[in-house]
Design a protein around this motif. Structure first.
Motif, mmCIF file in Angstrom:
data_model
loop_
_atom_site.group_PDB
_atom_site.id
_atom_site.type_symbol
_atom_site.label_atom_id
_atom_site.label_comp_id
_atom_site.label_asym_id
_atom_site.label_seq_id
_atom_site.Cartn_x
_atom_site.Cartn_y
_atom_site.Cartn_z
ATOM 1 N N LEU A 250 -1.475 79.271 5.959
ATOM 2 C CA LEU A 250 -1.511 80.535 6.678
ATOM 3 C C LEU A 250 -0.942 80.322 8.070
ATOM 4 O O LEU A 250 -1.029 79.224 8.642
ATOM 5 C CB LEU A 250 -2.951 81.049 6.760
ATOM 6 N N TYR B 261 -12.074 81.606 15.058
ATOM 7 C CA TYR B 261 -13.156 80.643 14.836
ATOM 8 C C TYR B 261 -13.970 80.335 16.088
ATOM 9 O O TYR B 261 -15.110 79.851 15.995
ATOM 10 C CB TYR B 261 -12.590 79.336 14.288
ATOM 11 N N THR C 241 -5.076 76.350 8.768
ATOM 12 C CA THR C 241 -6.069 76.270 7.699
ATOM 13 C C THR C 241 -7.121 75.217 8.042
ATOM 14 O O THR C 241 -6.899 74.309 8.847
ATOM 15 C CB THR C 241 -5.430 75.921 6.344
ATOM 16 N N LEU C 242 -8.257 75.354 7.408
ATOM 17 C CA LEU C 242 -9.395 74.481 7.670
ATOM 18 C C LEU C 242 -9.093 73.034 7.304
ATOM 19 O O LEU C 242 -8.419 72.751 6.308
ATOM 20 C CB LEU C 242 -10.611 74.949 6.869
ATOM 21 N N TYR D 243 -12.572 83.951 9.499
ATOM 22 C CA TYR D 243 -11.854 83.712 10.750
ATOM 23 C C TYR D 243 -10.869 84.843 11.052
ATOM 24 O O TYR D 243 -10.802 85.333 12.188
ATOM 25 C CB TYR D 243 -11.084 82.391 10.668
ATOM 26 N N GLU D 244 -10.118 85.273 10.041
ATOM 27 C CA GLU D 244 -9.045 86.230 10.293
ATOM 28 C C GLU D 244 -9.545 87.670 10.428
ATOM 29 O O GLU D 244 -8.914 88.472 11.123
ATOM 30 C CB GLU D 244 -7.989 86.152 9.187
ATOM 31 N N ARG E 17 -14.141 81.338 4.149
ATOM 32 C CA ARG E 17 -14.237 81.040 5.584
ATOM 33 C C ARG E 17 -12.927 81.381 6.290
ATOM 34 O O ARG E 17 -12.938 81.775 7.469
ATOM 35 C CB ARG E 17 -14.622 79.579 5.789
ATOM 36 N N HIS E 18 -11.791 81.249 5.600
ATOM 37 C CA HIS E 18 -10.528 81.715 6.185
ATOM 38 C C HIS E 18 -10.538 83.233 6.364
ATOM 39 O O HIS E 18 -10.051 83.747 7.375
ATOM 40 C CB HIS E 18 -9.343 81.315 5.297
ATOM 41 N N SER F 73 -0.802 85.596 6.104
ATOM 42 C CA SER F 73 -2.073 86.011 6.694
ATOM 43 C C SER F 73 -2.931 86.627 5.606
ATOM 44 O O SER F 73 -2.460 86.914 4.497
ATOM 45 C CB SER F 73 -1.846 87.031 7.812
ATOM 46 N N GLU G 31 -13.717 73.209 11.062
ATOM 47 C CA GLU G 31 -14.686 73.731 10.112
ATOM 48 C C GLU G 31 -15.873 74.368 10.835
ATOM 49 O O GLU G 31 -16.176 74.042 11.981
ATOM 50 C CB GLU G 31 -15.206 72.608 9.210
#
Length: 415
Positions: free
Chosen positions: A309, A226, A313-314, A220-221, A216-217, A186, A395
């Protein structure tokens, strides 16, 4: 009434304007006829054409796949000369096409462009693309799941036949298992690892595409997932405050990054060089099998492994398109169709060539074609395809990207 005599310069201007208007009309008519032609007519027209493919040129494996596998095949099968034209960023050729559009240039040097995301949206919005050509391609119709969201939309933008899918990408983190025995699952665990191992991690400076994906990850976290970003950015009134936890996270880890965060690698290729030389213990990629390819080439250590993760992931699709003023549109269509063939997609999947995930729907392949693809050795550094498929995250739409990149410059890079 007295008729005025036109001066030579004025007469020349009128003549040039008339020629330009006629040229635009002829170009539009020619494009329309091509889109209405059957495939045999298109392939006949394509013979002997020289096709320039403008694309990011920052990876030797990808370049070699185009130069040593795709180009010879196109020459042998279709008598098409494919020339790869490397650029540092897709925004470079978008800017060039905008200039050519403004200048009324109807015969450009670009025939194929490698594109997706915000660059596709910019090209589409500004009328820089040829037209609805994808449906003309036999391999697109036979092997592509056209209704799949990742095919019909590009970062939330409807594709509408303006580009054809070339491959699928998924973000992975890359580690040297001798230095990172238990990979973080994470962003919180990554921050803990970075604090405990100062100087061993960094990410590419934005607007590098992979650096932007890493952030971007973090978004999100650190902000709750997302789902809240599935609506257009303009519809989120508190977007600026909603992004603050992401900036806080990035600023928290910054002093513990490579060179204490005073500078960032300017590109993914620069970060890969740092990893290859042992200066950092991790890198990252949007190509899940690219690390295995780097190991095969002797650039990455044998102890290289990729990981995801826990939250996923994207993942996205990358596409090939044809500019509005391509001089060899038939050749471009035939070349793109060939790059969508099962043979080309299987060769592309191999880490010995590139290691890029196929854009094809496996269920549409023959048993022999499926077997050939399944037998590709992805290497020890590559995660199983099933694990990748079950951990894909959507995405962000392209309207968020510019906001994030500008915000990073203001809230992280300048701090």
């Amino acid at each position: 009434m007295k008729i005025k005599t036109l001066t030579a310069p004025v007469l020349l201007a009128f003549m040039l304007a008339a020629c330009s208007a006629q040229s635009d009309k002829d170009a539009a008519q020619g494009a329309g006829e091509l889109l209405a032609s059957d495939w045999q007519e298109i392939t006949d027209t394509a013979k002997g054409q020289e096709v320039n493919m403008y694309m990011w040129g920052g990876n030797d494996n990808i370049n070699r796949y185009l130069d040593e596998w795709v180009a010879p095949r196109l020459k042998e099968l279709h008598d098409i000369e494919l020339t790869r034209v490397p650029v540092s960023d897709a925004q470079d050729f978008i800017s060039q096409l905008l200039d050519e559009k403004s200048a009324g240039k109807t015969a450009g040097s670009m025939d194929i462009i490698w594109i997706n995301g915000e660059n596709f949206k910019a090209a589409k919005d500004n009328g820089l693309l040829f037209g609805d050509f994808a449906g003309q391609l036999p391999n697109f119709n036979e092997y592509i799941d056209q209704d799949a969201p990742e095919i019909s939309h590009d970062f939330g933008e409807p594709v509408e036949g303006l580009e054809a899918p070339w491959g699928k990408a998924q973000f992975v983190l890359v580690r040297d298992e001798n230095k990172v025995e238990n990979p973080p699952g994470s962003m919180d665990e990554l921050a803990e690892w970075v604090h405990e191992n100062p100087g061993q991690f960094t990410y590419p400076a934005l607007p590098d595409f992979t650096g932007s994906a890493f952030i971007r990850h973090v978004l999100y976290e650190t902000t709750g997932g997302y789902e809240q970003y599935e609506q257009p950015a303009a519809e989120i009134d508190d977007l600026e405050s909603r992004l603050e936890p992401m900036w806080d996270y990035l600023n928290d880890i910054e002093p513990y990054l490579w060179r204490e965060g005073e500078t960032y690698p300017e590109s993914l290729s620069k970060l890969d060089q740092l990893y290859a030389s042992g200066e950092v213990a991790m890198t990252m990629s949007y190509d899940p099998a690219l690390a295995a390819s780097e190991v095969l080439q002797g650039r990455f250590p044998e102890s290289t492994r990729t990981f995801l993760l826990d939250a996923g992931t994207l993942a996205n699709t990358h596409f090939l398109s044809i500019p509005f003023n391509s001089s060899d549109k038939a050749g471009a269509m035939v070349a793109i169709n060939e790059m969508l063939s099962p043979e080309a997609q299987t060769a592309k999947l191999s880490p010995e060539n590139w290691g890029d995930l196929s854009a094809l729907d496996l269920e549409k392949l023959s048993p022999e074609q499926q077997q050939a693809m399944n037998e590709v050795d992805l290497g020890g550094a590559t995660l199983p395809l099933e694990e990748l498929e079950s951990n894909r995250l959507p995405e962000l739409s392209s309207d968020y990207i510019e906001i994030i990149e500008k915000g990073w410059m203001e809230n992280v890079a300048k701090e």
